[in-house]
Design an enzyme around this catalytic site. Structure first.
Site, PDB file in Angstrom:
ATOM      1  N   ARG A   1      65.031  31.352 106.416  1.00 23.04           N
ATOM      2  CA  ARG A   1      63.912  30.526 105.968  1.00 23.04           C
ATOM      3  C   ARG A   1      62.630  30.748 106.754  1.00 23.04           C
ATOM      4  NH1 ARG A   1      67.485  24.978 105.156  1.00 23.04           N
ATOM      5  NH2 ARG A   1      68.462  25.688 103.223  1.00 23.04           N
TER       6      ARG A   1
ATOM      7  N   GLU B   1      67.757  26.525  98.216  1.00 23.44           N
ATOM      8  CA  GLU B   1      67.967  27.956  98.398  1.00 23.44           C
ATOM      9  C   GLU B   1      69.056  28.482  97.461  1.00 23.44           C
ATOM     10  OE1 GLU B   1      67.546  28.710 102.590  1.00 23.44           O
ATOM     11  OE2 GLU B   1      69.203  30.111 102.480  1.00 23.44           O
TER      12      GLU B   1
ATOM     13  N   LEU C   1      62.179  19.473  97.847  1.00 29.86           N
ATOM     14  CA  LEU C   1      62.897  20.720  98.034  1.00 29.86           C
ATOM     15  C   LEU C   1      63.504  21.271  96.756  1.00 29.86           C
ATOM     16  CD1 LEU C   1      63.462  22.299 100.628  1.00 29.86           C
ATOM     17  CD2 LEU C   1      65.805  21.521 100.415  1.00 29.86           C
TER      18      LEU C   1
ATOM     19  N   PHE D   1      74.064  32.189 100.217  1.00 32.14           N
ATOM     20  CA  PHE D   1      72.942  31.429 100.768  1.00 32.14           C
ATOM     21  C   PHE D   1      72.201  32.306 101.765  1.00 32.14           C
ATOM     22  CE2 PHE D   1      71.312  27.076 100.978  1.00 32.14           C
ATOM     23  CZ  PHE D   1      71.824  26.565  99.800  1.00 32.14           C
TER      24      PHE D   1
ATOM     25  N   ARG E   1      67.377  27.284 111.740  1.00 31.71           N
ATOM     26  CA  ARG E   1      68.669  26.956 111.145  1.00 31.71           C
ATOM     27  C   ARG E   1      68.893  27.730 109.860  1.00 31.71           C
ATOM     28  NH1 ARG E   1      70.117  23.849 107.128  1.00 31.71           N
ATOM     29  NH2 ARG E   1      68.319  22.468 106.954  1.00 31.71           N
TER      30      ARG E   1
ATOM     31  N   GLN F   1      61.695  23.607 111.237  1.00 34.84           N
ATOM     32  CA  GLN F   1      61.844  24.518 110.100  1.00 34.84           C
ATOM     33  C   GLN F   1      60.957  24.136 108.917  1.00 34.84           C
ATOM     34  OE1 GLN F   1      65.699  24.884 107.579  1.00 34.84           O
ATOM     35  NE2 GLN F   1      65.494  26.775 108.730  1.00 34.84           N
TER      36      GLN F   1
ATOM     37  N   HIS G   1      60.776  20.718 106.923  1.00 38.13           N
ATOM     38  CA  HIS G   1      62.108  20.406 106.416  1.00 38.13           C
ATOM     39  C   HIS G   1      63.076  19.903 107.471  1.00 38.13           C
ATOM     40  CE1 HIS G   1      65.478  20.596 103.738  1.00 38.13           C
ATOM     41  NE2 HIS G   1      66.067  21.574 104.380  1.00 38.13           N
TER      42      HIS G   1
ATOM     43  N   HIS H   1      60.798  24.969 105.152  1.00 33.44           N
ATOM     44  CA  HIS H   1      61.612  25.566 104.093  1.00 33.44           C
ATOM     45  C   HIS H   1      60.677  26.254 103.102  1.00 33.44           C
ATOM     46  CE1 HIS H   1      64.351  26.011 100.757  1.00 33.44           C
ATOM     47  NE2 HIS H   1      65.351  25.536 101.462  1.00 33.44           N
TER      48      HIS H   1
END
Lengths: 240, 591
Positions: free
Chosen positions: B283, B252, B249, B117, B405, B237, B363, B239
């Site tokens: 991100r 990832e 979404l 990730f 994050r 954030q 996000h 994304h």
């Protein structure tokens, strides 16, 4: 383009019985039915009441009857359900009491869910090394399909047996039971089969396949029910 | 008639954090969960790719590396004691989820399978590491289901479709909450020794967002309105891979399995920006680089999107799968099941044959209700607590995410700190007395709802909502300037004024979503104001907060958390809290 929606309305504080109301909204063929409903609520009549949250087929809030079929409003599209000259009809799910407009009482549905003990039952000591229990990829795959259930009620509310008799646990509860019965880590099979083997258990399924057609997660619901019936009949569980 | 209930512990929110807390608190004290949705509808269920834990099932991994990645990913605004707890506890928490029955994917030996990730690395940045434990691309769904199942097993009291509108706080002690039973339209006071807020995020202040319609942060706004500061709200954030225009979404995990970003020229443009982590850079960076490509005219067809390409031929051409292994469509269809399904359903394309059009989507709030490492709400740099008040999950700011994050760390956060919060409140409740309720604790909020219910104003909710979402996206989005943020702040204040004239047509009691949406809009406006105010105040760029007029990180001035609280007599005041630094001194952040 202009799209007509025919929505079954019911306000318990005003109406004695439900009635149909028609609305015309601007929508693209690629718009979700949920978008069209929002156009009604936000632009034409804000008293229209429905549940919805994630808007992409995961939370399971916006199950309803669109042109006579159970769907999630966020996973059906205007272009897909539109028929030349006809409005799109939208109604609450059948078989569950209507609270207001498209909102139904989910309590009977969740009561059936709880009745089959929807949790892993295994009192064996945990691995001494403090790590995970082992499960082979094949064992994991065995119950994969039924882990996808989002508890939206599209299946149970499409089932003629459930419409006829609300005591029937319904396809959703059987799907949930299947998810545990075929999990090699679970030891609760007797407890679940006791409920599912009764008068209002799996044998009320008449294999109509409505549930499988209605499932927005493409779970093979009728297959899962057949699997559980086979375990009841033979006492054998194939974990792989 | 208002009904009054008494519990030891009341939990507001039935998502991952709330259910973890409920599970652990209810082992020893009388616990209720209040949720405006059925718990299984919560947004935890939409998390796709995985939950990080240094299990080391695929290759060598250590929780210390996870801790480092979290701190670096957060651009050094992370409280390092919190990150240490999170990375260490994650291992045990994930094993506990397996013991509860969570159907993780398995390795050939039968262990929990893991994938790569963004921002998760081996040995402090040497190379991507397989750390995300997963269940296909519906890991969040399985976490939510498993925790809900366990709560049913443990017979936790659920109040489903109860809307928490106000917090009862007097003399810095929280005494409960006021909630509306959505179905009956009746008011309920929940008198409790301890309250844990776990209501998730509030991304609906933005136009294009991955967030659910119900994510409007009402209990967070209730805290703020009761004088509790909100921490680090400038860090939101975006994304990188939202479905173009819809914002839904695409996990990832798609890049973890080898997917790459492609611009109009067919280039894998991350080679220019993040030569080591490439498409698995964090991100905040990916989102900025995508917009830079678009600004440079290299969006697809010159438009405002690029492609996320997961076709096997692309992955095999770039050798971008883990270990450079060759992948097939069959493998990807299984590994990325829901991701590919979203593209098929919502974009009408076959992602095995063409790239998926994507754009950054609002996000996740890194900021929120300030807490310590046991989810206790602390309101200043002196560690002053609001007695009996806790928060966990997205609505809280521990802070373990700092300025940005890492992917999968939201699930880690909610499991680890939900659990710690549940345990801490149980311990507290066993020793604490029930603090008395003030007189008519519901009167104020009931009056506000009655005013809204009968409001025959001139302003449509949808207009105010859209104007807020547009201005927040335009000026408090991925790229920000002082002038732009000021414009957004002015606009939000104007909208707050206009909101006083908002229309509600449904005057009924039963399931009045017209009324609730109006109230939610008011909450979002307050949270948008705080977000913009914090963004205007921070004159540096760090993590997700990128100021074009202050493009550099400024540790001398800004290595600190901001706390925005309502000022007596209107407006707000901003104070600060130092960042806890234990092992890792701030360094330049490169991938």
């Amino acid at each position: 383009m202009k799209v007509r929606l025919k929505i079954k309305r019911f306000d318990p504080e005003v109406d004695k019985k439900p009635h149909w109301a028609e609305y015309e909204v601007e929508a693209e063929p690629t718009d979700r039915i949920l978008d069209a409903l929002h156009s009604v609520k936000w632009l034409l009549d804000s008293t229209l009441t429905m549940r919805r949250s994630c808007a992409h087929g995961i939370c399971g809030s916006d199950a309803m009857r669109v042109n006579g079929r159970n769907r999630l409003a966020c996973m059906s599209f205007v272009g897909e359900v539109l028929k030349e000259g006809n409005p799109i009809t939208i109604e609450p799910l059948l078989g569950l009491p209507v609270i207001k407009d498209l909102v139904v009482d989910m309590e009977p549905f969740f009561a059936h869910y709880r009745s089959i003990s929807p949790f892993l039952i295994n009192d064996d000591p945990l691995p001494e090394n403090g790590r995970e229990r082992l499960q082979s990829p094949a064992q994991r795959e065995r119950y994969d399909d039924t882990t996808k259930c989002i508890l939206c009620a599209c299946c149970t509310a499409s089932c003629p047996s459930f419409w006829a008799n609300g005591k029937y646990v319904g396809p959703q509860a059987i799907v949930q039971a299947h998810r545990f019965i075929f999990d090699s880590r679970d030891h609760g099979v007797e407890q679940r089969l006791k409920v599912l083997g009764e008068y209002d258990g799996v044998w009320r399924c008449r294999t109509v396949f409505n549930c499988t057609e209605a499932c927005p997660r493409s779970i093979k619901v009728t297959q899962a029910i057949a699997d559980v019936k086979r375990v009841l009949a033979t006492g054998v569980i194939d974990y792989e | 008639m208002t009904q009054i209930h008494q519990f030891d512990a009341v939990i507001v929110g039935g998502g991952g954090a709330g259910l973890e807390a409920a599970l652990h608190a209810s082992k020893s004290v009388n616990t209720a969960v209040l949720s405006k949705l059925y718990p299984s509808r919560s947004h935890t269920g939409t998390a796709q790719g995985g939950i990080a834990a240094a299990l080391g099932n695929m290759e060598e991994d250590r929780w210390e590396w996870h801790m480092f990645d979290t701190i670096k990913g957060g651009d050094y605004l992370v409280d390092q004691d919190g990150a240490e707890i999170m990375a260490r506890d994650a291992v045990d928490a994930v094993i506990e989820l397996e013991h509860m029955g969570l159907p993780f994917d398995r390795t050939p030996e039968g262990k929990i399978e893991q994938r790569r990730f963004g921002g998760h690395t081996r040995d402090e940045g040497k190379a991507p590491v397989m750390r995300a434990a997963k269940s296909g691309t519906r890991t969040g769904h399985m976490i939510l289901q498993t925790l809900y199942q366990q709560c049913i097993k443990q017979k936790v009291h659920f109040y489903d479709e109860f809307f928490v509108a106000d917090l009862i706080v007097q003399d810095n002690i929280c005494r409960g909450v006021v909630a509306l039973d959505i179905r009956q339209g009746e008011w309920h006071v929940f008198h409790a020794k301890a309250v844990l807020i776990a209501c998730g995020g509030f991304g609906k202040m933005f136009q294009v967002t991955s967030n659910a319609h119900e994510l409007t942060g009402d209990p967070v706004a209730a805290c703020y309105r009761r004088g509790i500061p909100l921490e680090d709200m400038e860090f939101f954030q975006f994304h990188p891979t939202g479905i173009y225009k819809l914002g839904i979404l695409l996990s990832e995990a798609a890049r973890g399995e080898g997917g790459v970003f492609i611009n109009d020229k067919g280039e894998r443009f991350m080679e220019r920006y993040a030569p080591s982590m490439l498409d698995l850079a964090p991100r905040d960076m990916c989102s900025r680089f995508i917009f830079q490509e678009i600004k440079a005219g290299r969006g697809i067809g010159g438009r405002d999107y690029v492609l996320l390409d997961v076709r096997p031929e692309t992955i095999n051409k770039f050798k971008s799968a883990p270990g450079g292994k060759t992948v097939t469509a069959e493998y990807l269809n299984k590994a990325l099941d829901d991701v590919l399904e979203f593209a098929r359903v919502y974009q009408g394309i076959d992602p095995m044959k063409e790239g998926m059009p994507i754009q950054p989507t609002a996000h996740y709030a890194m900021g929120g209700i300030p807490t310590d490492n046991d989810a206790r709400v602390v309101i200043d740099d002196q560690h002053t607590q609001i007695g009996g008040l806790y928060a966990a999950g997205e609505c809280a700011c521990v802070s373990v995410h700092g300025a940005n994050r890492l992917g999968t760390n939201s699930l880690v956060d909610l499991v680890v700190f939900g659990r710690r919060g549940g345990r801490a409140m149980a311990e507290f409740c066993q020793a604490a007395h029930l603090a008395p309720l003030p007189k008519d604790p519901e009167a104020e909020i009931v009056a506000e709802f009655d005013r809204l219910r009968t409001a025959k104003g001139t302003e449509r909710q949808v207009t105010i909502r859209r104007e807020m979402q547009e201005v927040m996206t335009e000026h408090v989005g991925v790229f920000r300037t002082g002038a732009g943020i000021q414009q957004a702040l002015d606009k939000v204040k104007e909208l707050q004024e206009r909101f006083k004239q908002v229309q509600v047509h449904d005057a009924g009691k039963i399931f009045n979503t017209d009324l609730l949406e109006a109230f939610e809009l008011g909450c979002l406006l307050d949270l948008a104001e705080v977000t913009a105010a914090a963004a205007l105040n921070r004159t540096e760029s760090r993590g997700a907060h990128y100021r074009e007029d202050y493009p550099n990180r400024d540790d001398a001035q800004w290595l600190k958390h901001s706390l925005v609280a309502p000022a007596p007599g209107g407006g707000y005041r901003i104070t600060y809290r130092p960042v806890v630094i234990t092992k890792y001194q701030p360094k330049e952040r490169k991938y």
